[in-house]
Design a protein around this motif. Structure first.
Motif, mmCIF file in Angstrom:
data_model
loop_
_atom_site.group_PDB
_atom_site.id
_atom_site.type_symbol
_atom_site.label_atom_id
_atom_site.label_comp_id
_atom_site.label_asym_id
_atom_site.label_seq_id
_atom_site.Cartn_x
_atom_site.Cartn_y
_atom_site.Cartn_z
ATOM 1 N N SER A 25 14.624 -1.281 68.015
ATOM 2 C CA SER A 25 15.278 0.025 68.151
ATOM 3 C C SER A 25 15.767 0.242 69.578
ATOM 4 O O SER A 25 15.313 -0.407 70.528
ATOM 5 C CB SER A 25 14.304 1.142 67.776
ATOM 6 O OG SER A 25 13.296 1.271 68.756
ATOM 7 N N VAL A 26 16.688 1.184 69.723
ATOM 8 C CA VAL A 26 17.175 1.563 71.050
ATOM 9 C C VAL A 26 16.022 2.053 71.908
ATOM 10 O O VAL A 26 15.912 1.714 73.098
ATOM 11 C CB VAL A 26 18.270 2.640 70.928
ATOM 12 C CG1 VAL A 26 18.587 3.240 72.300
ATOM 13 C CG2 VAL A 26 19.528 2.057 70.302
ATOM 14 N N ASP A 27 15.124 2.848 71.330
ATOM 15 C CA ASP A 27 13.985 3.379 72.085
ATOM 16 C C ASP A 27 13.087 2.252 72.583
ATOM 17 O O ASP A 27 12.625 2.281 73.734
ATOM 18 C CB ASP A 27 13.178 4.343 71.224
ATOM 19 C CG ASP A 27 13.897 5.667 70.976
ATOM 20 O OD1 ASP A 27 14.864 5.958 71.714
ATOM 21 O OD2 ASP A 27 13.501 6.386 70.047
ATOM 22 N N GLU A 28 12.826 1.259 71.731
ATOM 23 C CA GLU A 28 11.986 0.137 72.143
ATOM 24 C C GLU A 28 12.629 -0.648 73.279
ATOM 25 O O GLU A 28 11.951 -1.057 74.238
ATOM 26 C CB GLU A 28 11.734 -0.796 70.949
ATOM 27 C CG GLU A 28 10.814 -0.220 69.901
ATOM 28 C CD GLU A 28 10.770 -1.060 68.639
ATOM 29 O OE1 GLU A 28 9.723 -1.043 67.972
ATOM 30 O OE2 GLU A 28 11.779 -1.727 68.318
ATOM 31 N N LEU A 29 13.933 -0.866 73.184
ATOM 32 C CA LEU A 29 14.638 -1.595 74.234
ATOM 33 C C LEU A 29 14.642 -0.805 75.541
ATOM 34 O O LEU A 29 14.433 -1.371 76.622
ATOM 35 C CB LEU A 29 16.071 -1.891 73.788
ATOM 36 C CG LEU A 29 16.221 -2.931 72.677
ATOM 37 C CD1 LEU A 29 17.647 -2.929 72.141
ATOM 38 C CD2 LEU A 29 15.839 -4.314 73.177
ATOM 39 N N ARG A 37 18.796 5.068 77.398
ATOM 40 C CA ARG A 37 19.282 4.791 76.043
ATOM 41 C C ARG A 37 20.801 4.622 76.024
ATOM 42 O O ARG A 37 21.332 3.828 75.253
ATOM 43 C CB ARG A 37 18.854 5.916 75.097
ATOM 44 C CG ARG A 37 17.349 5.964 74.855
ATOM 45 C CD ARG A 37 16.940 7.232 74.114
ATOM 46 N NE ARG A 37 15.514 7.265 73.843
ATOM 47 C CZ ARG A 37 14.598 7.598 74.762
ATOM 48 N NH1 ARG A 37 14.978 7.924 75.990
ATOM 49 N NH2 ARG A 37 13.316 7.612 74.449
ATOM 50 N N GLU A 38 21.496 5.376 76.882
ATOM 51 C CA GLU A 38 22.951 5.259 76.932
ATOM 52 C C GLU A 38 23.361 3.855 77.384
ATOM 53 O O GLU A 38 24.307 3.265 76.844
ATOM 54 C CB GLU A 38 23.523 6.316 77.892
ATOM 55 C CG GLU A 38 23.423 7.747 77.392
ATOM 56 C CD GLU A 38 22.000 8.300 77.449
ATOM 57 O OE1 GLU A 38 21.166 7.715 78.192
ATOM 58 O OE2 GLU A 38 21.723 9.293 76.753
ATOM 59 N N THR A 39 22.674 3.326 78.382
ATOM 60 C CA THR A 39 22.981 1.970 78.855
ATOM 61 C C THR A 39 22.675 0.943 77.770
ATOM 62 O O THR A 39 23.454 0.006 77.550
ATOM 63 C CB THR A 39 22.178 1.648 80.129
ATOM 64 O OG1 THR A 39 22.546 2.563 81.154
ATOM 65 C CG2 THR A 39 22.452 0.232 80.602
ATOM 66 N N ILE A 40 21.549 1.121 77.083
ATOM 67 C CA ILE A 40 21.197 0.204 75.993
ATOM 68 C C ILE A 40 22.270 0.235 74.915
ATOM 69 O O ILE A 40 22.695 -0.824 74.411
ATOM 70 C CB ILE A 40 19.830 0.576 75.387
ATOM 71 C CG1 ILE A 40 18.702 0.281 76.388
ATOM 72 C CG2 ILE A 40 19.592 -0.187 74.077
ATOM 73 C CD1 ILE A 40 18.532 -1.178 76.740
ATOM 74 N N ARG A 54 23.669 -7.780 65.757
ATOM 75 C CA ARG A 54 24.333 -6.804 64.893
ATOM 76 C C ARG A 54 23.842 -5.410 65.271
ATOM 77 O O ARG A 54 22.636 -5.145 65.222
ATOM 78 C CB ARG A 54 24.024 -7.093 63.426
ATOM 79 C CG ARG A 54 24.693 -6.117 62.455
ATOM 80 C CD ARG A 54 24.205 -6.362 61.051
ATOM 81 N NE ARG A 54 24.782 -5.420 60.109
ATOM 82 C CZ ARG A 54 24.311 -5.172 58.891
ATOM 83 N NH1 ARG A 54 23.227 -5.807 58.467
ATOM 84 N NH2 ARG A 54 24.898 -4.317 58.093
ATOM 85 N N LYS A 55 24.748 -4.548 65.669
ATOM 86 C CA LYS A 55 24.377 -3.181 66.032
ATOM 87 C C LYS A 55 24.263 -2.341 64.763
ATOM 88 O O LYS A 55 25.169 -2.317 63.927
ATOM 89 C CB LYS A 55 25.425 -2.590 66.973
ATOM 90 C CG LYS A 55 25.045 -1.224 67.521
ATOM 91 C CD LYS A 55 26.106 -0.718 68.497
ATOM 92 C CE LYS A 55 25.711 0.641 69.051
ATOM 93 N NZ LYS A 55 26.759 1.177 69.970
ATOM 94 N N VAL A 56 23.119 -1.686 64.599
ATOM 95 C CA VAL A 56 22.892 -0.813 63.452
ATOM 96 C C VAL A 56 22.475 0.554 63.982
ATOM 97 O O VAL A 56 22.237 0.732 65.178
ATOM 98 C CB VAL A 56 21.799 -1.384 62.522
ATOM 99 C CG1 VAL A 56 22.241 -2.724 61.936
ATOM 100 C CG2 VAL A 56 20.469 -1.548 63.258
ATOM 101 N N HIS A 57 22.393 1.526 63.090
ATOM 102 C CA HIS A 57 22.017 2.877 63.513
ATOM 103 C C HIS A 57 20.625 2.851 64.144
ATOM 104 O O HIS A 57 19.650 2.449 63.525
ATOM 105 C CB HIS A 57 22.025 3.827 62.312
ATOM 106 C CG HIS A 57 21.643 5.231 62.672
ATOM 107 N ND1 HIS A 57 22.457 6.039 63.427
ATOM 108 C CD2 HIS A 57 20.524 5.953 62.402
ATOM 109 C CE1 HIS A 57 21.872 7.214 63.600
ATOM 110 N NE2 HIS A 57 20.696 7.188 62.989
ATOM 111 N N GLY A 58 20.567 3.236 65.409
ATOM 112 C CA GLY A 58 19.288 3.337 66.105
ATOM 113 C C GLY A 58 18.768 2.057 66.704
ATOM 114 O O GLY A 58 17.666 2.038 67.254
#
Length: 261
Positions: A25-29, A37-40, A54-58
């Protein structure tokens, strides 16, 4: 405050995490890399455009081009070792070199490293490798071999691909294999072994990429005796018996250092 890590190093770490966990997830990264999160999200957009994930929701998952079968599973196995091998192997090549590169999880990692270099010519049967090299924007020339398409590894196989390999002469062949033992190189897939043999015949210098789990293994389909290869890049040196066979065959053993992070 954003981390001082270079953007490309940060994105490389993101790819490693996706491979290791298959989905993140974005939060984990953001937490793992101490980045907003914006940079991720921007990094994920960039990496998705290069088909490295593959970019997926979240969050992000393994790229679709790897399929949903055994190849996708292998992508997440021994990721750190494969990345170390890929980095070290990419250092062996210079602008102007011509390379055959066959399909494999380690050669896919190798292509990601190789793409950062400049003005290379790559002939491959891997859709993923062709995409990585073609989108790098570093003056690379890429030739994707035609043939029967195998969805699992996104590769072309069969007599058409083998025949097309015969129309090229490259300075190098970079190959992955299923097994390395005292008798030589072997693979578990007949058609992939045929591709490797054809590339080997059309190259002057043969470099094999294999993590140490391939050592002293045996597979059904022979590729070549040890004397037909020039360099073996791995994350660890093989045992005494295989090491002796490699030395006797004149194979240069190159050991890549695996990062702890």
């Amino acid at each position: 405050m954003e981390s001082s890590v270079r953007p490309e190093d940060r994105r490389e770490r993101i790819v490693d995490l996706v491979r290791a966990r298959r989905s993140v997830s974005v939060d984990e990264l953001a937490e793992s890399l101490d980045i907003s999160r914006e940079t991720i999200r921007r990094d994920l957009t960039e990496l998705a455009g290069r088909r490295l994930l593959r970019k997926v929701h979240g969050g992000a998952t393994l790229p679709e081009l790897q399929g949903e079968g055994a190849f996708a599973v292998r992508m997440g196995e021994r990721a750190a070792e494969k990345r170390a091998i890929a980095r070290r192997a990419a250092e062996l090549f210079s602008p102007g070199d011509t390379l055959f590169v066959d399909t494999g999880t380690t050669t896919l990692a190798f292509a990601e490293e190789l793409a950062r270099r400049h003005e290379l010519t790559v002939i491959t049967n891997s859709l993923g490798i062709a995409q990585i090299m073609g989108r790098a924007g570093n003056g690379h020339a890429v030739y994707l071999l035609g043939g029967a398409f195998s969805e699992d590894a996104s590769e072309t196989l069969g007599s058409l691909a083998v025949d097309q390999i015969g129309t090229f002469h490259a300075a190098h062949a970079v190959l992955t294999v299923g097994a390395v033992n005292e008798t030589g190189l072997q693979d578990f897939n007949l058609e992939e072994a045929q591709i490797a043999r054809a590339m080997l015949r059309q190259a002057r210098v043969v470099t094999v990429l294999a993590d140490d789990s391939k050592f002293e293994q045996h597979a059904l389909f022979p590729i070549a005796p040890l004397g037909k290869i020039n360099r073996l890049v791995s994350n660890a040196a093989p045992g005494a018996e295989l090491s002796a066979s490699l030395r006797e065959a004149g194979v240069e053993m190159i050991v890549a250092e695996v990062s702890d992070d």
